[in-house]
Design a protein around this motif. Structure first.
Motif, PDB file in Angstrom:
ATOM      1  N   THR A 164       0.892  -1.159   0.000  1.00 11.29           N
ATOM      2  CA  THR A 164       0.000   0.000   0.000  1.00 11.29           C
ATOM      3  C   THR A 164       0.928   1.205   0.000  1.00 11.29           C
ATOM      4  OG1 THR A 164      -1.745  -1.157   1.205  1.00 11.29           O
ATOM      5  CG2 THR A 164      -1.769   1.250   1.308  1.00 11.29           C
ATOM      6  N   LYS A 165       0.625   2.176  -0.855  1.00  8.44           N
ATOM      7  CA  LYS A 165       1.541   3.299  -1.054  1.00  8.44           C
ATOM      8  C   LYS A 165       0.841   4.626  -0.750  1.00  8.44           C
ATOM      9  CE  LYS A 165       1.931   1.078  -4.937  1.00  8.44           C
ATOM     10  NZ  LYS A 165       1.593  -0.274  -4.540  1.00  8.44           N
ATOM     11  N   PHE A 166       1.562   5.531  -0.096  1.00  3.35           N
ATOM     12  CA  PHE A 166       1.043   6.851   0.249  1.00  3.35           C
ATOM     13  C   PHE A 166       1.944   7.909  -0.358  1.00  3.35           C
ATOM     14  CE2 PHE A 166      -0.340   3.947   3.536  1.00  3.35           C
ATOM     15  CZ  PHE A 166      -1.663   4.310   3.762  1.00  3.35           C
ATOM     16  N   LEU A 167       1.346   8.829  -1.125  1.00  2.00           N
ATOM     17  CA  LEU A 167       2.076   9.938  -1.725  1.00  2.00           C
ATOM     18  C   LEU A 167       1.930  11.158  -0.830  1.00  2.00           C
ATOM     19  CD1 LEU A 167       3.708  10.925  -4.199  1.00  2.00           C
ATOM     20  CD2 LEU A 167       1.516  11.549  -5.246  1.00  2.00           C
ATOM     21  N   VAL A 168       3.051  11.765  -0.481  1.00  2.00           N
ATOM     22  CA  VAL A 168       3.097  12.872   0.476  1.00  2.00           C
ATOM     23  C   VAL A 168       3.774  14.065  -0.191  1.00  2.00           C
ATOM     24  CG1 VAL A 168       4.013  13.588   2.722  1.00  2.00           C
ATOM     25  CG2 VAL A 168       3.211  11.232   2.401  1.00  2.00           C
ATOM     26  N   ASP A 169       3.194  15.255  -0.010  1.00  2.00           N
ATOM     27  CA  ASP A 169       3.776  16.440  -0.646  1.00  2.00           C
ATOM     28  C   ASP A 169       4.942  17.020   0.166  1.00  2.00           C
ATOM     29  OD1 ASP A 169       2.694  18.052   1.398  1.00  2.00           O
ATOM     30  OD2 ASP A 169       1.234  19.038   0.089  1.00  2.00           O
ATOM     31  N   GLN A 170       5.507  18.094  -0.342  1.00  2.41           N
ATOM     32  CA  GLN A 170       6.699  18.704   0.250  1.00  2.41           C
ATOM     33  C   GLN A 170       6.470  19.230   1.667  1.00  2.41           C
ATOM     34  OE1 GLN A 170       5.491  19.113  -2.876  1.00  2.41           O
ATOM     35  NE2 GLN A 170       7.139  19.510  -4.343  1.00  2.41           N
ATOM     36  N   GLU A 171       5.212  19.505   2.021  1.00  2.00           N
ATOM     37  CA  GLU A 171       4.886  20.001   3.355  1.00  2.00           C
ATOM     38  C   GLU A 171       4.503  18.879   4.326  1.00  2.00           C
ATOM     39  OE1 GLU A 171       3.317  21.761   0.540  1.00  2.00           O
ATOM     40  OE2 GLU A 171       5.245  22.805   0.607  1.00  2.00           O
ATOM     41  N   GLY A 172       4.541  17.634   3.847  1.00  2.00           N
ATOM     42  CA  GLY A 172       4.224  16.499   4.712  1.00  2.00           C
ATOM     43  C   GLY A 172       2.757  16.127   4.732  1.00  2.00           C
ATOM     44  N   TYR A 179      -2.530   4.611  -2.681  1.00  2.58           N
ATOM     45  CA  TYR A 179      -2.614   3.697  -3.820  1.00  2.58           C
ATOM     46  C   TYR A 179      -2.726   2.268  -3.311  1.00  2.58           C
ATOM     47  CZ  TYR A 179      -0.719   7.797  -6.136  1.00  2.58           C
ATOM     48  OH  TYR A 179      -0.511   9.073  -6.583  1.00  2.58           O
ATOM     49  N   ALA A 180      -3.550   1.500  -3.981  1.00  9.09           N
ATOM     50  CA  ALA A 180      -3.767   0.104  -3.618  1.00  9.09           C
ATOM     51  C   ALA A 180      -2.506  -0.714  -3.873  1.00  9.09           C
ATOM     52  CB  ALA A 180      -4.923  -0.461  -4.443  1.00  9.09           C
ATOM     53  N   PRO A 181      -2.375  -1.838  -3.166  1.00 10.99           N
ATOM     54  CA  PRO A 181      -1.209  -2.702  -3.381  1.00 10.99           C
ATOM     55  C   PRO A 181      -1.018  -3.094  -4.848  1.00 10.99           C
ATOM     56  CG  PRO A 181      -2.375  -3.392  -1.421  1.00 10.99           C
ATOM     57  CD  PRO A 181      -3.225  -2.332  -2.069  1.00 10.99           C
ATOM     58  N   LYS A 182      -2.102  -3.295  -5.579  1.00  9.20           N
ATOM     59  CA  LYS A 182      -1.967  -3.738  -6.967  1.00  9.20           C
ATOM     60  C   LYS A 182      -1.571  -2.611  -7.922  1.00  9.20           C
ATOM     61  CE  LYS A 182      -6.824  -3.187  -8.063  1.00  9.20           C
ATOM     62  NZ  LYS A 182      -8.103  -3.787  -8.162  1.00  9.20           N
ATOM     63  N   THR A 183      -1.590  -1.357  -7.465  1.00  8.84           N
ATOM     64  CA  THR A 183      -1.185  -0.236  -8.316  1.00  8.84           C
ATOM     65  C   THR A 183       0.330  -0.258  -8.494  1.00  8.84           C
ATOM     66  OG1 THR A 183      -3.023   1.102  -7.497  1.00  8.84           O
ATOM     67  CG2 THR A 183      -1.240   2.265  -8.616  1.00  8.84           C
ATOM     68  N   ASN A 184       0.755  -0.414  -9.739  1.00 12.11           N
ATOM     69  CA  ASN A 184       2.186  -0.462 -10.027  1.00 12.11           C
ATOM     70  C   ASN A 184       2.800   0.931  -9.931  1.00 12.11           C
ATOM     71  OD1 ASN A 184       2.585  -3.262 -10.541  1.00 12.11           O
ATOM     72  ND2 ASN A 184       1.473  -3.006 -12.468  1.00 12.11           N
ATOM     73  N   PRO A 185       4.044   1.023  -9.484  1.00 11.76           N
ATOM     74  CA  PRO A 185       4.695   2.324  -9.332  1.00 11.76           C
ATOM     75  C   PRO A 185       4.672   3.186 -10.597  1.00 11.76           C
ATOM     76  CG  PRO A 185       5.962   0.662  -8.194  1.00 11.76           C
ATOM     77  CD  PRO A 185       4.882  -0.062  -8.939  1.00 11.76           C
ATOM     78  N   GLU A 186       4.815   2.575 -11.766  1.00  5.28           N
ATOM     79  CA  GLU A 186       4.807   3.374 -12.995  1.00  5.28           C
ATOM     80  C   GLU A 186       3.456   4.076 -13.213  1.00  5.28           C
ATOM     81  OE1 GLU A 186       4.753  -1.085 -14.034  1.00  5.28           O
ATOM     82  OE2 GLU A 186       5.939   0.235 -12.772  1.00  5.28           O
TER      83      GLU A 186
END
Length: 160
Positions: A127-135, A141-148
């Protein structure tokens, strides 16, 4: 706590690391495992890291053994596996719980800021979390979502 930068964690080599050290950078925080069907995503995460690290992007890997015992090894085993099999050079952290009452405070914050579709818990490895420059947590993103498939979102944040 309102920012990812308010937390700290132990690196895979046992050092305390303040996430405030990543202020001003876009982060992809991901819970990982070495014996999971999604383990090949290490390759895509490393590629994203290699492509954007000089523009202020970091991938932070947090191994977890909470899903069907798919990360049973020691920190040294994990580090060696990641480097030998996928050339991982992005920061890796010590094994943590990512769900339940003993979840690392960072992951409690991440799921509160970006709840899942069915529950607020982390459902599985990668499971992936995208975090901005301010935190601030921008996306989950779900586990099946590929990084690309997350690259465009990373680019957008880097261009802010």
């Amino acid at each position: 706590m309102s920012s990812v930068h308010d937390f700290s964690a132990k690196t895979i080599t046992g050092e305390d690391k303040k996430l405030a050290d990543y202020k001003g950078k876009v982060l992809m925080i991901v819970n990982t495992a070495s014996k999971c069907g999604f383990t090949p995503q290490y390759e895509g995460l490393q590629k994203l890291y290699d492509t954007y690290k000089d523009q202020g992007f970091e991938v932070l890997g947090f191994p977890s053994n909470q899903f069907m015992n798919q990360e049973p090894g020691s920190e040294q085993d994990i580090q060696e596996f990641c480097q030998v099999n996928y050339g991982v050079s992005f920061p890796m952290f010590s094994k943590v719980d990512v769900k339940g009452k003993d979840a690392h405070p960072l992951f409690k914050h991440l799921v509160k800021e970006a709840p899942g579709l069915l529950s607020n818990q982390v459902k599985w490895n990668f499971t992936k979390f995208l975090v901005d420059q301010e935190g601030r947590v921008i996306n989950r993103y779900a586990p099946k979502t590929n990084p690309e498939n997350m690259e465009e979102d990373v680019q957008k944040l880097l261009s802010r």
